[in-house]
Design a protein around this motif. Structure first.
Motif, PDB file in Angstrom:
ATOM      1  N   GLU A  33      -0.306  11.906  -6.302  1.00 24.59           N
ATOM      2  CA  GLU A  33      -1.219  12.456  -7.317  1.00 24.59           C
ATOM      3  C   GLU A  33      -2.356  11.493  -7.641  1.00 24.59           C
ATOM      4  O   GLU A  33      -3.444  11.922  -8.024  1.00 24.59           O
ATOM      5  CB  GLU A  33      -0.444  12.796  -8.607  1.00 24.59           C
ATOM      6  N   HIS A  34      -2.120  10.193  -7.471  1.00 27.59           N
ATOM      7  CA  HIS A  34      -3.134   9.222  -7.859  1.00 27.59           C
ATOM      8  C   HIS A  34      -4.390   9.301  -7.002  1.00 27.59           C
ATOM      9  O   HIS A  34      -5.484   8.987  -7.477  1.00 27.59           O
ATOM     10  CB  HIS A  34      -2.567   7.801  -7.789  1.00 27.59           C
ATOM     11  N   VAL A  35      -4.256   9.711  -5.743  1.00 24.71           N
ATOM     12  CA  VAL A  35      -5.437   9.768  -4.888  1.00 24.71           C
ATOM     13  C   VAL A  35      -6.408  10.831  -5.382  1.00 24.71           C
ATOM     14  O   VAL A  35      -7.614  10.734  -5.162  1.00 24.71           O
ATOM     15  CB  VAL A  35      -5.046  10.023  -3.412  1.00 24.71           C
ATOM     16  N   MET A  36      -5.901  11.838  -6.089  1.00 26.28           N
ATOM     17  CA  MET A  36      -6.756  12.910  -6.581  1.00 26.28           C
ATOM     18  C   MET A  36      -7.457  12.559  -7.888  1.00 26.28           C
ATOM     19  O   MET A  36      -8.143  13.389  -8.479  1.00 26.28           O
ATOM     20  CB  MET A  36      -5.940  14.197  -6.748  1.00 26.28           C
ATOM     21  N   ILE A  37      -7.276  11.322  -8.344  1.00 30.46           N
ATOM     22  CA  ILE A  37      -8.067  10.866  -9.499  1.00 30.46           C
ATOM     23  C   ILE A  37      -9.537  10.793  -9.112  1.00 30.46           C
ATOM     24  O   ILE A  37     -10.427  10.980  -9.931  1.00 30.46           O
ATOM     25  CB  ILE A  37      -7.559   9.482  -9.979  1.00 30.46           C
ATOM     26  N   SER A  38      -9.798  10.527  -7.841  1.00 28.91           N
ATOM     27  CA  SER A  38     -11.172  10.460  -7.342  1.00 28.91           C
ATOM     28  C   SER A  38     -11.798  11.847  -7.311  1.00 28.91           C
ATOM     29  O   SER A  38     -11.227  12.791  -6.753  1.00 28.91           O
ATOM     30  CB  SER A  38     -11.191   9.869  -5.926  1.00 28.91           C
ATOM     31  N   ALA A  39     -12.994  11.975  -7.897  1.00 31.73           N
ATOM     32  CA  ALA A  39     -13.687  13.265  -7.905  1.00 31.73           C
ATOM     33  C   ALA A  39     -14.017  13.713  -6.490  1.00 31.73           C
ATOM     34  O   ALA A  39     -13.955  14.908  -6.167  1.00 31.73           O
ATOM     35  CB  ALA A  39     -14.956  13.165  -8.739  1.00 31.73           C
ATOM     36  N   LYS A  40     -14.356  12.762  -5.629  1.00 37.14           N
ATOM     37  CA  LYS A  40     -14.695  13.124  -4.251  1.00 37.14           C
ATOM     38  C   LYS A  40     -13.463  13.614  -3.498  1.00 37.14           C
ATOM     39  O   LYS A  40     -13.552  14.536  -2.675  1.00 37.14           O
ATOM     40  CB  LYS A  40     -15.336  11.937  -3.532  1.00 37.14           C
ATOM     41  N   CYS A  41     -12.332  12.997  -3.750  1.00 36.51           N
ATOM     42  CA  CYS A  41     -11.106  13.456  -3.104  1.00 36.51           C
ATOM     43  C   CYS A  41     -10.716  14.842  -3.596  1.00 36.51           C
ATOM     44  O   CYS A  41     -10.232  15.676  -2.819  1.00 36.51           O
ATOM     45  CB  CYS A  41      -9.974  12.460  -3.343  1.00 36.51           C
TER      46      CYS A  41
ATOM     47  N   LYS B  61       0.831  -1.190   0.000  1.00 32.84           N
ATOM     48  CA  LYS B  61       0.000   0.000   0.000  1.00 32.84           C
ATOM     49  C   LYS B  61       0.875   1.252   0.000  1.00 32.84           C
ATOM     50  O   LYS B  61       1.869   1.323   0.704  1.00 32.84           O
ATOM     51  CB  LYS B  61      -0.891   0.009   1.239  1.00 32.84           C
ATOM     52  N   GLY B  62       0.473   2.232  -0.771  1.00 34.17           N
ATOM     53  CA  GLY B  62       1.218   3.479  -0.799  1.00 34.17           C
ATOM     54  C   GLY B  62       2.271   3.518  -1.889  1.00 34.17           C
ATOM     55  O   GLY B  62       3.032   4.468  -1.969  1.00 34.17           O
ATOM     56  N   MET B  63       2.330   2.476  -2.740  1.00 35.21           N
ATOM     57  CA  MET B  63       3.343   2.458  -3.773  1.00 35.21           C
ATOM     58  C   MET B  63       3.008   3.425  -4.907  1.00 35.21           C
ATOM     59  O   MET B  63       3.869   3.758  -5.714  1.00 35.21           O
ATOM     60  CB  MET B  63       3.547   1.047  -4.319  1.00 35.21           C
ATOM     61  N   LEU B  64       1.751   3.907  -4.959  1.00 37.30           N
ATOM     62  CA  LEU B  64       1.385   4.913  -5.946  1.00 37.30           C
ATOM     63  C   LEU B  64       1.834   6.287  -5.463  1.00 37.30           C
ATOM     64  O   LEU B  64       2.000   6.514  -4.268  1.00 37.30           O
ATOM     65  CB  LEU B  64      -0.134   4.908  -6.147  1.00 37.30           C
TER      66      LEU B  64
ATOM     67  N   ASP C   8      -3.597  13.485   4.252  1.00 34.49           N
ATOM     68  CA  ASP C   8      -2.151  13.678   4.317  1.00 34.49           C
ATOM     69  C   ASP C   8      -1.669  14.530   3.143  1.00 34.49           C
ATOM     70  O   ASP C   8      -0.812  15.407   3.305  1.00 34.49           O
ATOM     71  CB  ASP C   8      -1.427  12.332   4.307  1.00 34.49           C
ATOM     72  N   VAL C   9      -2.224  14.255   1.953  1.00 30.84           N
ATOM     73  CA  VAL C   9      -1.844  15.029   0.763  1.00 30.84           C
ATOM     74  C   VAL C   9      -2.303  16.484   0.903  1.00 30.84           C
ATOM     75  O   VAL C   9      -1.567  17.420   0.579  1.00 30.84           O
ATOM     76  CB  VAL C   9      -2.448  14.391  -0.506  1.00 30.84           C
ATOM     77  N   ILE C  10      -3.530  16.679   1.403  1.00 34.14           N
ATOM     78  CA  ILE C  10      -4.055  18.037   1.581  1.00 34.14           C
ATOM     79  C   ILE C  10      -3.258  18.783   2.649  1.00 34.14           C
ATOM     80  O   ILE C  10      -3.057  19.992   2.571  1.00 34.14           O
ATOM     81  CB  ILE C  10      -5.552  17.984   1.954  1.00 34.14           C
ATOM     82  N   GLY C  11      -2.819  18.027   3.665  1.00 32.57           N
ATOM     83  CA  GLY C  11      -1.996  18.628   4.707  1.00 32.57           C
ATOM     84  C   GLY C  11      -2.768  19.138   5.902  1.00 32.57           C
ATOM     85  O   GLY C  11      -2.438  20.199   6.445  1.00 32.57           O
ATOM     86  N   VAL C  12      -3.825  18.396   6.316  1.00 29.43           N
ATOM     87  CA  VAL C  12      -4.592  18.791   7.501  1.00 29.43           C
ATOM     88  C   VAL C  12      -4.405  17.754   8.601  1.00 29.43           C
ATOM     89  O   VAL C  12      -4.103  16.583   8.333  1.00 29.43           O
ATOM     90  CB  VAL C  12      -6.090  18.951   7.176  1.00 29.43           C
TER      91      VAL C  12
END
Length: 223
Positions: free
Chosen positions: A42-50, A36-39, A85-89
């Motif tokens: 940027e890949h997590v932001m492929i989700s429209a909800k994210c 897990k986490g090997m991506l 974590d990506v957003i930084g909150v």
């Protein structure tokens, strides 16, 4: 090492040549293989909800709000942790696997420490008897078929001691099963209101949908 280079090793290790390509990718990304986490982030932001969260949460934090984010699935909470974590909150997490002895500590810490912006919760674990009045905003990432479950989750903010108006966001992706779940939930709440009010008119937000329940369920099964 590329993902395609890892797949044969995975199949040999787990002796599962029958796994489809999509299943393999899911297991590689989020499964029990330790990868897990090997991506990249940027890949997590492929989700429209994210992406919606990435736009909404910084604005809420800047305005002094604090949020509870609910999902039905702990695997989705894993992805939401990654997103935050990506957003930084700053955040805490509470789900069904959280030890009973730890739950009250997490709740008390969140309520008392205003530097913790968000709390991630699984809908059913977080909707049972918790008082999280430190937050004034609720985000339902994925709705439950039973709208009362989501109502219980929302009520974690609507407790004695809440001094601020509470805002609830429901994330619904257009053109997906989300729309059908939302329509079913809205109809159920309308029927509940009609029963409680002995057939009295309900407000505009609770108007009966144009589709019948049979049409909604039929549409749902077609997805």
């Amino acid at each position: 090492m590329l993902l395609k280079d890892l797949i044969p090793e995975y199949l040999i290790k787990y002796k599962r040549p029958d796994i489809g390509k999509i299943d393999i990718k899911l297991l590689l990304y989020y499964g029990d293989t330790g990868m897990k986490g090997m991506l990249s982030d940027e890949h997590v932001m492929i989700s429209a909800k994210c992406r919606a969260l990435a736009e909404l949460l910084p604005k809420l934090e800047l305005s002094g709000h604090r949020v509870l984010i609910f999902s039905q699935w702990t695997s989705m909470l894993d992805i939401l942790e990654w997103t935050l974590d990506v957003i930084g909150v700053t955040y805490r997490r509470l789900d069904g696997s959280t030890q009973v002895t730890e739950r009250q500590t997490i709740v008390d810490t969140f309520n008392k420490d205003a530097s913790i912006f968000a709390c991630l919760l699984s809908t059913r674990a977080g909707g049972q008897g918790l008082n999280l009045t430190g937050a004034d905003t609720v985000i339902i990432h994925d709705m439950d078929f039973n709208p009362q479950i989501d109502r219980q989750a929302e009520d974690r903010c609507h407790r004695i001691g809440q001094t601020k108006p509470v805002t609830v966001y429901r994330l619904v992706t257009k053109g997906t099963v989300d729309e059908n779940v939302y329509e079913i939930a809205k109809r159920k709440l309308t029927l509940d209101a009609a029963v409680l009010e002995s057939g009295a008119d309900v407000d505009n937000e609770g108007q009966m949908p144009d589709k019948t329940m049979a049409e909604i369920l039929s549409s749902l099964l077609m997805h």
